[in-house]
Structure formats: C-alpha cells, structure tokens
Write an enzyme that holds these catalytic residues in place. Structure first.
Site, PDB file in Angstrom:
ATOM      1  N   CYS A 162       0.804  -1.221   0.000  1.00 53.67           N
ATOM      2  CA  CYS A 162       0.000   0.000   0.000  1.00 53.67           C
ATOM      3  C   CYS A 162       0.834   1.266   0.000  1.00 53.67           C
ATOM      4  O   CYS A 162       0.296   2.371  -0.074  1.00 53.67           O
ATOM      5  CB  CYS A 162      -0.931  -0.005   1.207  1.00 53.67           C
ATOM      6  SG  CYS A 162      -1.801  -1.561   1.347  1.00 53.67           S
ATOM      7  N   HIS A 294      -3.371   7.979   5.419  1.00 53.06           N
ATOM      8  CA  HIS A 294      -3.483   6.637   4.854  1.00 53.06           C
ATOM      9  C   HIS A 294      -4.927   6.175   5.067  1.00 53.06           C
ATOM     10  O   HIS A 294      -5.541   5.643   4.148  1.00 53.06           O
ATOM     11  CB  HIS A 294      -2.459   5.703   5.498  1.00 53.06           C
ATOM     12  CG  HIS A 294      -2.349   4.396   4.787  1.00 53.06           C
ATOM     13  ND1 HIS A 294      -2.090   4.320   3.443  1.00 53.06           N
ATOM     14  CD2 HIS A 294      -2.508   3.114   5.219  1.00 53.06           C
ATOM     15  CE1 HIS A 294      -2.070   3.038   3.079  1.00 53.06           C
ATOM     16  NE2 HIS A 294      -2.325   2.286   4.125  1.00 53.06           N
ATOM     17  N   GLU A 305      -2.674   5.569  13.150  1.00 57.95           N
ATOM     18  CA  GLU A 305      -2.281   6.750  12.375  1.00 57.95           C
ATOM     19  C   GLU A 305      -2.567   8.032  13.158  1.00 57.95           C
ATOM     20  O   GLU A 305      -1.747   8.957  13.177  1.00 57.95           O
ATOM     21  CB  GLU A 305      -3.022   6.773  11.036  1.00 57.95           C
ATOM     22  CG  GLU A 305      -2.597   7.954  10.158  1.00 57.95           C
ATOM     23  CD  GLU A 305      -3.049   7.827   8.708  1.00 57.95           C
ATOM     24  OE1 GLU A 305      -3.904   6.965   8.417  1.00 57.95           O
ATOM     25  OE2 GLU A 305      -2.550   8.599   7.871  1.00 57.95           O
ATOM     26  N   LYS A 326      -9.824   7.806   0.692  1.00 61.89           N
ATOM     27  CA  LYS A 326     -10.175   6.407   0.379  1.00 61.89           C
ATOM     28  C   LYS A 326     -11.661   6.157   0.569  1.00 61.89           C
ATOM     29  O   LYS A 326     -12.224   5.225  -0.011  1.00 61.89           O
ATOM     30  CB  LYS A 326      -9.386   5.445   1.269  1.00 61.89           C
ATOM     31  CG  LYS A 326      -7.921   5.309   0.893  1.00 61.89           C
ATOM     32  CD  LYS A 326      -7.232   4.211   1.689  1.00 61.89           C
ATOM     33  CE  LYS A 326      -5.773   4.045   1.288  1.00 61.89           C
ATOM     34  NZ  LYS A 326      -4.886   5.128   1.779  1.00 61.89           N
ATOM     35  N   HIS A 331      -9.431   1.974  -1.660  1.00 63.71           N
ATOM     36  CA  HIS A 331      -8.001   1.758  -1.431  1.00 63.71           C
ATOM     37  C   HIS A 331      -7.404   1.152  -2.695  1.00 63.71           C
ATOM     38  O   HIS A 331      -7.646  -0.007  -3.007  1.00 63.71           O
ATOM     39  CB  HIS A 331      -7.820   0.830  -0.230  1.00 63.71           C
ATOM     40  CG  HIS A 331      -6.404   0.736   0.266  1.00 63.71           C
ATOM     41  ND1 HIS A 331      -5.326   1.044  -0.527  1.00 63.71           N
ATOM     42  CD2 HIS A 331      -5.896   0.382   1.462  1.00 63.71           C
ATOM     43  CE1 HIS A 331      -4.213   0.870   0.173  1.00 63.71           C
ATOM     44  NE2 HIS A 331      -4.529   0.475   1.379  1.00 63.71           N
ATOM     45  N   PHE A 390       1.408  -2.824   4.585  1.00 60.26           N
ATOM     46  CA  PHE A 390       1.620  -4.131   5.194  1.00 60.26           C
ATOM     47  C   PHE A 390       3.109  -4.447   5.065  1.00 60.26           C
ATOM     48  O   PHE A 390       3.736  -4.128   4.055  1.00 60.26           O
ATOM     49  CB  PHE A 390       0.825  -5.204   4.453  1.00 60.26           C
ATOM     50  CG  PHE A 390      -0.584  -5.360   4.948  1.00 60.26           C
ATOM     51  CD1 PHE A 390      -1.061  -4.649   6.024  1.00 60.26           C
ATOM     52  CD2 PHE A 390      -1.429  -6.264   4.325  1.00 60.26           C
ATOM     53  CE1 PHE A 390      -2.361  -4.804   6.477  1.00 60.26           C
ATOM     54  CE2 PHE A 390      -2.736  -6.437   4.766  1.00 60.26           C
ATOM     55  CZ  PHE A 390      -3.202  -5.709   5.842  1.00 60.26           C
TER      56      PHE A 390
END
Lengths: 402, 88
Positions: A162, A294, A305, A326, A331, A390
């Site tokens: 990502c 994010h 976050e 998003k 995403h 990830f």
C-alpha cells in the site's frame, strides 16, 4: 540540491476518468464505491469496490496494444497521457537521456494472472497467449510509459504493497533532487478488482461489506479500489526556464520500517516517517495545514495513524486537517498514494480540502479534524501524504504551494 | 469421529503451539498467546475443518454473532454454526 516541482498530473479512478472530474467528485464528496461488476462476484463475500466504470479500452487502445496492456498498464497510460499533455514536455536528445519513469504497483498485471490461471487450471488448457509474461510483469506499465514518451533514463517499478506509489514518487523526487535526472514520470497504478484479487483480501477479514468509513467509530474495514495517477516531476529551474505551469513543489520525503509485524501497523514507525518528511523538507510542524491520511477505515490503521500524527505534531495536531479520500475512491493498494496526491495538490493549489465521507460517529481514538463529509475551503501552504504498508513499510511525502 | 469440542480445541492448540491438554475451556485466546493474525488463521482452519462460514470481521471482533471470548464460547458458536449450516 536541486528543487523539484510538479508540472503535470493525470488520473483514471472510480471518481473520474481525468483530473478535473476526479477533483470535482472530491469537492462534492461523491462516493465511487458500489456493487462490484466482475466475474464470479456471487462467490465473493465482499461484493463492493471502487471500480472504474464506463470504461471502454477499445476506444483508447488498438487491438495489438490491448494484447500487451494489462488493465493496470492501460490505466497508467491513460493517466500519463493527461499528465504529459499538461506538462507540455517532449523528450529527445539530452533531455530524454536524463528523464525516466518510476511507478508503484503492488500486484502488477493481476487481471492477466487471474485470466490465465483460469484458463490453465479451471479450463484445463495447455497453451497460453505468448504475451502473458510481458503483460503481467510489474514493470510493464513503467516500460510502456518509457516507450511512448521516449524516456531513456532510469525507469523501474516499486512494489511495497500500500506504500508503493509513495515509495515510487519518493524515488523520483530524489533522482531529480540529486541531479541525476531532469524529469521523472511517477505515480502508480493498480487493477486488483478481479475474483482472485478480491478473494485474497477477503481472507484477511479486514474488508468492509458495506462502506469505507475512515476515522468513524462505526468503521468496519477497507474497500478496494482501482485506477492510476501519474505526475510529471521536474527540476525547478528546468520548469521555470520553459515557463511551465507549476502545480506544487515536492519538498520532502521519508521512509521508515516498523521491523515489527507483517500486518499490524506501528505508531512509532509511522511517526518516524512523518517527522522524517518534515525534517527533510525543513518544515516546522506548524507549517503543515493538511495531511492526506493513509486512513484505510480499518480499526487498526486509523487509531494508530491518529496516534502517530498526534505525537508527531504535538499541540498543532488539533489545528491541522487530516482526511482520508479512500472513503471516496477506495483503497487502490499500490496506486493509492498517487491518487491521494491529487487531493494534496488540490489543497495547495485550489484551497479545497477533500473530505472524509461516510463519517458517522466520532471515535475518541481518532480525535483529530478529519474534515467529515464535506469539503472545506482553506488556505494551506504545506501538506503531507501518508502511506503505511503491510510489512511495516512507511513512506511520507511533503509538498508546498508555489 | 471426535466431538466438535475436541476438534476445535485441537485447532486452537495447534495455533497456540500448545498441548491439547493445556487448552482449557475457560481460557481466552489472549491467555493462550493467540494474536489477531492467529485468530484469523484459527477461524480459517475451523471453517475448513467443518465446512462452515464463520461471520467474522477483524475490525469488530466483539461484534457479530461469533463469540470468541473464550475457548468454550468458540466451541459453542462453532457447534451452533455446524447445526445451522448442515447441508440438506
């Protein structure tokens, strides 16, 4: 060190097939998420996504091109055409040799993998099309961009899940800043909304079945999207000399690794990337007016976050705006940072902050100004774009208005 | 064929890298050292073993009908799903 500016932007995603349509959708807080229209959707338990709709590859590419271009490459080329046209650049001689392409994608030609696995495993065929490999490889999009615009310097693809696009744009930034290149075409693309692509995510049990609601107490997971965004990064003097329109300046970049867990995010890792980007950009925390988060809409990401931002900015965390687009475009995995940079540039250039839509209820663990549901007019001079992948790989870009 | 309880405990024991005899019914997954990733993997193993669909979203583990508060709760929830989703 050289300075780096953005002189072109292009996109195709669930909100629109170009930049103006996409930005209009962001201003209006429109949602691009809907029922998935893909093969075997009835065998999926997650049946929603932010798909690119009303898209006819045959209208934009000829038959030979389609035989070579996976959907993620098509998206890249469409976005590149818009970005390069805006920049007004053509490449020959020395400029061609000092220009390249760095693009992010997590999965590359996922549609090509999916279709050909079906053909050999499900249908039992023993022969596949000769172009399967050049079509599915992660660097296919970067290579086709280099060929279409005669970019003969450094070109490569970056795959960090990502964070792919932010890592890619960070490389492009540093290639110009160091003096190695004059122009870099950069951004990212993803086209993972296939049966196999969605099924794989389903397995992790982090997907929402109804909507993406970042930072809301009612959030219940992420929603996949698809598409691409591409930018022209250019050495500032080069752009000024030719009188190019400058959209924004890229002023800093930092990347860190959590070195902790393959899926669970770390507030310390994220915070180090944020403070690193500020330092690299010589920005004070108070300079930053907006952060494109994010903000995946998972329980874990959003609270981690917010903790990272709160810690990195101290008291100023309450004065800045942070939104997750998003909620609108989904995403885009390896392409997500690129589409999100459009919102950052809109904030700097147009003074419009894209909202976090789908916001229903405050979460005490996400107690920041997340620009809920409606876009806002505000003058901001510096912004950050967060991406946390990830594998614990974090990449944060800092941009400034011109 | 062993009981649902024994099979569920065997799956959890394997995930926790413990002897079956060390997995007590009153234990929570945290007691057994199973983290969120281990939980998702255990649920997958249970779905495969019993051929059932377990409604579980890692974003809201405490919501939904599948109670994971202890080994006994998981056994009860799996038993209910097996009866509910029995083919035919």
């Amino acid at each position: 060190m050289k300075r780096v500016v953005i002189t072109g932007q292009g996109t195709i995603n669930a909100l629109g097939h170009d930049v103006p349509t996409t930005l209009e959708a962001m201003r209006e807080g429109r949602c691009g998420i809907g029922d998935l229209d893909i093969r075997d959707v009835d065998r999926l338990s997650v049946k929603i996504g932010a798909q690119v709709r009303g898209y006819d590859p045959g209208a934009l590419f000829n038959r030979q091109q389609i035989a070579l271009y996976d959907r993620f490459t098509q998206f890249t080329l469409i976005a590149s055409r818009e970005a390069l046209a805006q920049s007004g650049l053509t490449f020959a001689g020395q400029l061609a040799a000092r220009s390249g392409v760095v693009l992010g994608t997590a999965g590359g030609g996922v549609n090509t993998w999916d279709e050909n696995y079906r053909s050999v495993y499900e249908e039992g065929k023993n022969r596949v099309h000769p172009f399967v490999v050049p079509k599915l490889m992660n660097n296919a999009a970067a290579s086709h961009v280099s060929m279409e615009w005669n970019l003969k310097g450094p070109s490569f693809s970056v795959a960090t899940a990502c964070a792919s696009s932010n890592h890619a744009m960070g490389q492009a930034f540093n290639l110009i800043r160091s003096g190695m290149c004059d122009v870099m075409v950069t951004g990212g693309s993803e086209a993972m909304l296939t049966f196999g692509g969605v099924k794989a995510w389903e397995g992790l049990r982090v997907m929402s079945k109804d909507a993406c609601r970042p930072f809301s107490a009612t959030r219940n997971g992420m929603v996949q999207g698809e598409g691409a965004a591409v930018f022209v990064f250019e050495e500032r003097d080069h752009a000024m000399k030719r009188g190019a329109e400058i959209l924004a300046e890229v002023v800093g970049f930092a990347m860190t690794s959590d070195a902790a867990d393959i899926v669970m995010p770390s507030a310390q890792g994220a915070e180090r990337a944020i403070t690193g980007a500020l330092r690299d950009a010589s920005l004070n925390p108070e300079d930053v007016g907006y952060i494109n988060a994010h903000g995946t809409g998972t329980a874990a990401n959003d609270k981690v976050e917010c903790a990272a931002v709160a810690h990195a900015f101290g008291r100023h965390a309450n004065d800045l705006m942070i939104s997750s687009t998003k909620s609108m475009h989904g995403h885009l995995i390896g392409g997500t940072g690129a589409v999100e940079l459009l919102a950052c540039i809109m904030a700097l250039k147009d003074g419009v902050i894209a909202p976090t839509i789908g916001y229903e209820e405050p979460d005490p663990e996400c107690a920041l100004d997340v620009v809920p549901n409606e876009a806002r007019e505000a003058k901001v001079t510096a912004v950050l774009s967060n991406a946390f992948a990830f594998g614990g790989l974090n990449a944060v870009l800092a941009l400034r208005a011109v | 064929m062993s009981s649902i309880k024994d099979r569920v405990i065997a799956i959890i024991a394997e995930q926790a890298v413990l002897e079956v005899s060390d997995v007590k019914l009153e234990a929570t997954l945290v007691d057994l050292g199973i983290d969120s990733l281990g939980l998702v993997e255990s649920i997958f193993a249970i779905e495969e073993a019993f051929d059932i669909q377990i409604p579980f979203n890692a974003n809201e583990p405490d919501q939904g009908d599948f109670d994971i508060s202890s080994v006994a709760a998981i056994v009860a929830a799996v038993t209910a799903l097996v009866n509910e989703q029995k083919p035919g």
